[in-house]
Design an enzyme around this catalytic site. Structure first.
Site, PDB file in Angstrom:
ATOM      1  N   ALA A  18       0.861  -1.197   0.000  1.00 23.79           N
ATOM      2  CA  ALA A  18       0.000   0.000   0.000  1.00 23.79           C
ATOM      3  C   ALA A  18       0.893   1.241   0.000  1.00 23.79           C
ATOM      4  O   ALA A  18       0.745   2.142   0.837  1.00 23.79           O
ATOM      5  CB  ALA A  18      -0.952  -0.010   1.200  1.00 23.79           C
TER       6      ALA A  18
ATOM      7  N   HIS B 256       2.916   4.625  -0.424  1.00 23.11           N
ATOM      8  CA  HIS B 256       2.610   6.048  -0.604  1.00 23.11           C
ATOM      9  C   HIS B 256       3.938   6.794  -0.679  1.00 23.11           C
ATOM     10  O   HIS B 256       5.029   6.178  -0.630  1.00 23.11           O
ATOM     11  CB  HIS B 256       1.710   6.557   0.524  1.00 23.11           C
ATOM     12  CG  HIS B 256       2.215   6.234   1.900  1.00 23.11           C
ATOM     13  ND1 HIS B 256       3.404   6.731   2.396  1.00 23.11           N
ATOM     14  CD2 HIS B 256       1.695   5.453   2.878  1.00 23.11           C
ATOM     15  CE1 HIS B 256       3.583   6.281   3.618  1.00 23.11           C
ATOM     16  NE2 HIS B 256       2.573   5.488   3.938  1.00 23.11           N
TER      17      HIS B 256
ATOM     18  N   GLY C  92       5.575   8.413   1.367  1.00 27.70           N
ATOM     19  CA  GLY C  92       6.486   8.196   2.499  1.00 27.70           C
ATOM     20  C   GLY C  92       7.396   7.001   2.224  1.00 27.70           C
ATOM     21  O   GLY C  92       8.613   7.063   2.453  1.00 27.70           O
ATOM     22  N   HIS C  93       6.800   5.892   1.744  1.00 30.85           N
ATOM     23  CA  HIS C  93       7.631   4.731   1.394  1.00 30.85           C
ATOM     24  C   HIS C  93       8.608   5.086   0.273  1.00 30.85           C
ATOM     25  O   HIS C  93       9.779   4.695   0.299  1.00 30.85           O
ATOM     26  CB  HIS C  93       6.755   3.575   0.880  1.00 30.85           C
ATOM     27  CG  HIS C  93       5.793   3.020   1.873  1.00 30.85           C
ATOM     28  ND1 HIS C  93       4.428   3.205   1.774  1.00 30.85           N
ATOM     29  CD2 HIS C  93       5.990   2.272   2.989  1.00 30.85           C
ATOM     30  CE1 HIS C  93       3.827   2.581   2.778  1.00 30.85           C
ATOM     31  NE2 HIS C  93       4.745   2.020   3.529  1.00 30.85           N
TER      32      HIS C  93
ATOM     33  N   SER D 114      -0.621   4.446   5.182  1.00 34.35           N
ATOM     34  CA  SER D 114      -1.522   3.612   4.369  1.00 34.35           C
ATOM     35  C   SER D 114      -2.924   3.609   4.973  1.00 34.35           C
ATOM     36  O   SER D 114      -3.914   3.454   4.269  1.00 34.35           O
ATOM     37  CB  SER D 114      -0.988   2.180   4.284  1.00 34.35           C
ATOM     38  OG  SER D 114       0.348   2.203   3.822  1.00 34.35           O
TER      39      SER D 114
END
Ligand code: PAF
Length: 285
Positions: free
Chosen positions: A29, A31, A33-34, A195
């Protein structure tokens, strides 16, 4: 990008990669940030490995394991675009694992019983509200580190207690891995990317940045000499929030601090409708 779900195949692939090797473990999932973690790993390392595994051991009974968003195909495309060299998505078998969850065969094969207990730090704040959560995180990340053998482990500051727990695991168990904490990525209104933000309805989404605003107000009150309990008492959350905790903690031990001294985190958690939000502010030394 090479992708595998098999532990031996993953070991073979990573052995052939150039060093240093950066590793970004995720539950998918993905986003921004990842993707920031991947970008930093790409900048700092010759090779980058990532994993996607929704780890049943870190979810408690009644938590969102079953409904946690899953999109391995979409996530893989994002990792390819970001230049990840190898993606580990542990194969899911039909057998029962540590928690009798069929999803978890490769990571929790039948008979699995060895877990990592990180002691007191795993029992406060998130650990108190989510019993067993940090044993689940510490166990799965220990196993992933053994499989991937990275030089650098990349973690997001958003999960502050997780960063402290995993730094402790790496230190206590002498992993040859450096831990890099990457600052939280936020929406324009301050909401930390997560997420689980996908669970918020439109009304909750507009109220959600209040948690970060409250943390900022605590930080600002402390900066002008307010006592901790007064700074926390004055922090305001919009209607609909159910506060779980605000506190100031030592960044390494997660022990509650009476007076702010760096390095520390100002931490907060609250429920907004059916969604739990956590956030923090890093106070650098
Ligand atoms: O932060 C997460 O996504 C998870 O806790 C992690 C570190 C991938 C372990 O399952």
């Amino acid at each position: 990008m090479q992708t595998t779900g098999d532990i031996s195949a993953m070991r073979k692939i990573v052995r052939a990669l150039s060093r240093p090797l950066g590793f970004v473990p995720t539950m998918g999932a993905l986003h921004a940030g990842h993707m920031r973690l991947v970008d930093v790993a790409r900048e700092e390392c010759a090779s980058v490995a990532a994993s996607i595994f929704v780890n049943p051991m870190q979810f408690g009974a009644g938590e969102d394991f079953a409904k946690y968003p899953r999109d391995v195909a979409g996530d893989s495309t994002k990792f390819v675009g970001a230049g990840v060299d190898v993606l580990f998505v542990p194969d899911v078998g039909a057998g029962a694992g540590a928690k009798a969850v069929a999803e978890a065969d490769t990571m929790y094969p039948p008979g699995f019983s060895t877990t990592v207990d990180i002691g007191a730090m795993g029992m406060v704040f998130e650990g108190a509200l989510r019993p067993g959560h940090f044993a689940g995180v510490a166990t799965v990340v220990t196993k992933l580190l053994h499989i991937v053998q990275p030089d650098v482990l990349y973690l997001g500051q958003k999960d502050a207690q997780q960063t402290a727990v995993l730094r402790k695991v790496v230190r206590d168990l002498a992993f040859a891995t450096e831990v890099r904490i990457v600052p939280t990525v936020r929406e324009a209104d301050g909401l930390a990317l997560s997420s689980r933000n996908a669970y918020l309805n439109a009304h909750e989404r507009s109220a959600a940045p209040d948690l970060y605003r409250a943390l900022l107000s605590i930080r600002d009150a402390l900066a002008i000499g307010a006592k901790k309990e007064d700074a926390i008492a004055a922090a305001h959350l919009a209607e609909g929030f159910e506060l779980e905790y605000f506190d100031i903690v030592d960044a390494d031990t997660f022990e509650s601090l009476e007076n702010l001294r760096a390095p520390a985190f100002i931490i907060g958690a609250a429920r907004l409708g059916a969604t739990r939000l956590i956030d923090n502010i890093w106070i650098a030394a």
